[in-house]
Design a protein around this motif. Structure first.
Motif, PDB file in Angstrom:
ATOM      1  N   MET A 169      43.693  31.018  37.412  1.00  0.00           N
ATOM      2  CA  MET A 169      43.618  32.054  38.445  1.00  0.00           C
ATOM      3  C   MET A 169      44.992  32.203  39.082  1.00  0.00           C
TER       4      MET A 169
ATOM      5  N   ARG B 199      38.599  44.774  56.221  1.00  0.00           N
ATOM      6  CA  ARG B 199      37.939  43.643  56.847  1.00  0.00           C
ATOM      7  C   ARG B 199      38.061  43.747  58.365  1.00  0.00           C
TER       8      ARG B 199
ATOM      9  N   VAL C  74      34.394  40.261  46.888  1.00  0.00           N
ATOM     10  CA  VAL C  74      34.926  39.309  47.864  1.00  0.00           C
ATOM     11  C   VAL C  74      34.453  39.702  49.263  1.00  0.00           C
TER      12      VAL C  74
ATOM     13  N   ILE D  87      47.321  34.722  42.293  1.00  0.00           N
ATOM     14  CA  ILE D  87      47.362  35.753  43.345  1.00  0.00           C
ATOM     15  C   ILE D  87      48.807  36.225  43.489  1.00  0.00           C
TER      16      ILE D  87
ATOM     17  N   ASN E  48      36.074  32.778  50.841  1.00  0.00           N
ATOM     18  CA  ASN E  48      37.296  32.015  51.056  1.00  0.00           C
ATOM     19  C   ASN E  48      37.107  30.766  51.910  1.00  0.00           C
TER      20      ASN E  48
ATOM     21  N   ILE F 296      36.926  30.968  46.447  1.00  0.00           N
ATOM     22  CA  ILE F 296      38.256  31.465  46.065  1.00  0.00           C
ATOM     23  C   ILE F 296      39.312  31.181  47.130  1.00  0.00           C
TER      24      ILE F 296
ATOM     25  N   LYS G 261      34.636  37.989  52.274  1.00  0.00           N
ATOM     26  CA  LYS G 261      35.122  37.283  53.471  1.00  0.00           C
ATOM     27  C   LYS G 261      35.118  38.224  54.675  1.00  0.00           C
TER      28      LYS G 261
ATOM     29  N   MET H  94      43.103  42.283  42.155  1.00  0.00           N
ATOM     30  CA  MET H  94      42.387  42.536  43.401  1.00  0.00           C
ATOM     31  C   MET H  94      42.324  44.060  43.598  1.00  0.00           C
ATOM     32  N   SER H  95      42.009  44.497  44.815  1.00  0.00           N
ATOM     33  CA  SER H  95      41.815  45.938  45.041  1.00  0.00           C
ATOM     34  C   SER H  95      42.988  46.792  44.544  1.00  0.00           C
TER      35      SER H  95
ATOM     36  N   ARG I 234      38.786  40.068  41.362  1.00  0.00           N
ATOM     37  CA  ARG I 234      38.257  39.714  42.692  1.00  0.00           C
ATOM     38  C   ARG I 234      38.566  40.844  43.664  1.00  0.00           C
ATOM     39  N   VAL I 235      37.547  41.571  44.088  1.00  0.00           N
ATOM     40  CA  VAL I 235      37.792  42.801  44.844  1.00  0.00           C
ATOM     41  C   VAL I 235      37.043  42.781  46.176  1.00  0.00           C
ATOM     42  N   GLY I 236      37.794  42.949  47.255  1.00  0.00           N
ATOM     43  CA  GLY I 236      37.201  42.988  48.592  1.00  0.00           C
ATOM     44  C   GLY I 236      37.229  44.386  49.182  1.00  0.00           C
ATOM     45  N   THR I 237      38.392  44.801  49.692  1.00  0.00           N
ATOM     46  CA  THR I 237      38.484  46.041  50.467  1.00  0.00           C
ATOM     47  C   THR I 237      38.038  47.279  49.686  1.00  0.00           C
TER      48      THR I 237
HETATM   49  C1  LIG Z   1      40.750  38.490  49.969  1.00  0.00           C
HETATM   50  C2  LIG Z   1      40.945  38.055  48.570  1.00  0.00           C
HETATM   51  C3  LIG Z   1      40.726  38.940  47.500  1.00  0.00           C
HETATM   52  C4  LIG Z   1      40.335  40.383  47.675  1.00  0.00           C
HETATM   53  O1  LIG Z   1      41.413  41.105  48.176  1.00  0.00           O
HETATM   54  P1  LIG Z   1      41.309  42.708  48.357  1.00  0.00           P
HETATM   55  O2  LIG Z   1      42.722  43.134  48.406  1.00  0.00           O
HETATM   56  O3  LIG Z   1      40.570  42.939  49.634  1.00  0.00           O
HETATM   57  O4  LIG Z   1      40.594  43.245  47.182  1.00  0.00           O
HETATM   58  C5  LIG Z   1      40.887  38.447  46.206  1.00  0.00           C
HETATM   59  N1  LIG Z   1      41.241  37.163  45.971  1.00  0.00           N
HETATM   60  C6  LIG Z   1      41.479  36.292  46.966  1.00  0.00           C
HETATM   61  C7  LIG Z   1      41.870  34.908  46.639  1.00  0.00           C
HETATM   62  C8  LIG Z   1      41.346  36.715  48.299  1.00  0.00           C
HETATM   63  O5  LIG Z   1      41.602  35.837  49.271  1.00  0.00           O
END
Ligand SMILES: *Cc1c(COP(=O)(O)O)cnc(C)c1O
Length: 234
Positions: free
Chosen positions: A166, A231, A38, A168, A61, A84, A40, A206-207, A222-225
């Motif tokens: 999906m 971010r 991810v 969250i 996003n 996403i 963003k 996620m993370s 779905r992994v960002g940080t």
């Molecule tokens: C930002 C986001 C993520 C990733 O989140 P992290 O905690 O940074 O891994 C996953 N899914 C969605 C829908 C997001 O908006």
């Protein structure tokens, strides 16, 4: 002084290892699970570095931010873009034209627009329905008891291919508490399949909770940080 963030191949590898370990713990094949990076708020240069480290699926996003990065990375032909974020009707065209997957369809109007706007030279848009489970803080998402009727409609739209669900969920303090909503989503998917759908995708984790999601059957995390670090604007 502010220095540009650096991509860390070790961080990406650590996330892959976490997925592998969680999968093996419940007897799943790690290769069944797609890691979605991810990006963003991260610059295209970070995503390119992740690509060079073997990453292929990227989540965005915001439609315009994603499209701008897709332009910058247009030379990477086998990169897949997943949308996403919360999807507004006036942004569907960009998503239909530029993304391979959408994880956040939550109403018929959005689904019909995406189908009508999907270019004919492109393969069908791969679609997930976003489900708002109890206490979910996210904008958007459909109530669990309305999923079946939306799934029926989406499955008939010619330029979309319904693949799964999906969610969250809010942060939870223990592995067991994290697993509960993911289990709920899996049961919802199993119920749709018992009623004639052929869905194969659960986008969850996620993370901070990817192990719990993998243990409950996630096929996309779905992994960002954990991959890119904090971010810039969070
Ligand atoms: C930002 C986001 C993520 C990733 O989140 P992290 O905690 O940074 O891994 C996953 N899914 C969605 C829908 C997001 O908006």
């Amino acid at each position: 002084m502010l220095t540009a963030p650096q991509f860390s191949p070790a961080a990406l590898q650590t996330v892959r290892d976490r997925i592998d370990r969680a999968a093996r713990q419940v007897g799943r094949e790690p290769t069944e699970i797609c890691l979605l990076a991810v990006g963003k708020q991260q610059p295209a240069s970070m995503l390119r570095a992740a690509y060079d480290a073997g990453q292929r699926d990227f989540g965005e996003n915001f439609a315009q931010e994603g499209a701008a990065k897709a332009d910058e990375l247009a030379d990477l032909a086998d990169l897949r873009w997943h949308f996403i974020g919360h999807l507004q009707a006036n942004k569907t065209r960009e998503v239909a034209e530029r993304f391979a997957w959408v994880h956040t369809v939550d109403r018929e109007r959005i689904a019909s627009r995406l189908s009508a706007q999907r270019p004919h030279h492109a393969p069908p848009l791969q679609v997930l329905l976003q489900v708002r489970l109890a206490d979910e803080p996210a904008k958007g998402g459909i109530a669990p008891d309305a999923v079946a009727s939306l799934a029926t409609v989406v499955a008939t739209l010619p330029r979309l291919r319904l693949r799964g669900l999906m969610c969250i969920p809010p942060p939870a303090p223990t592995l067991e508490a994290q697993r509960a909503p993911f289990r709920e989503l899996r049961v919802l998917l199993e119920r749709l399949n018992a009623n004639g759908h052929q869905l194969d995708t659960l986008s969850m984790g996620m993370s901070d909770d990817l192990e719990a999601a993998v243990m409950e059957g996630a096929t996309i995390v779905r992994v960002g940080t954990a991959i890119f670090g904090a971010r810039p604007r969070d």
